[in-house]
Write a protein that holds these residues in place. Structure first.
Motif, short mmCIF file in Angstrom:
data_model
loop_
_atom_site.label_atom_id
_atom_site.label_comp_id
_atom_site.label_asym_id
_atom_site.label_seq_id
_atom_site.Cartn_x
_atom_site.Cartn_y
_atom_site.Cartn_z
N LEU A 31 38.94 -38.68 -59.13
CA LEU A 31 38.39 -38.66 -57.77
C LEU A 31 36.93 -38.24 -57.73
O LEU A 31 36.26 -38.44 -56.73
CB LEU A 31 39.21 -37.72 -56.89
N ARG A 32 36.44 -37.66 -58.81
CA ARG A 32 35.05 -37.21 -58.87
C ARG A 32 34.12 -38.41 -58.87
O ARG A 32 34.41 -39.44 -59.48
CB ARG A 32 34.85 -36.40 -60.15
N SER A 33 33.02 -38.31 -58.16
CA SER A 33 32.08 -39.44 -58.13
C SER A 33 31.42 -39.60 -59.50
O SER A 33 31.10 -38.63 -60.17
CB SER A 33 31.04 -39.28 -57.04
N ALA A 34 31.26 -40.83 -59.88
CA ALA A 34 30.70 -41.16 -61.19
C ALA A 34 29.19 -41.01 -61.17
O ALA A 34 28.54 -41.24 -60.16
CB ALA A 34 31.07 -42.59 -61.57
#
Length: 51
Positions: A31-34
């Motif tokens: 879910l962490r932004s890339a």
């Protein structure tokens, strides 16, 4: 998975957990932004002839 990738279907929490387990990462990692590289706008420069 293809329907989720193209946006035709939403991913359930259970699917997210199963995918994270299969990839050996935490659900939060998915879910962490890339970190995306900076996009350079405009046309690429032409290289001089002979290179």
């Amino acid at each position: 998975m293809q329907a989720i990738e193209v946006g035709r279907q939403s991913m359930s929490l259970g699917t997210l957990v199963r995918l994270a387990n299969a990839l050996d990462v935490s659900p939060g990692d998915l879910l962490r932004s890339a970190a995306m590289p900076e996009i350079k706008r405009g046309r690429p420069r032409k290289r001089p002839a002979g290179i």
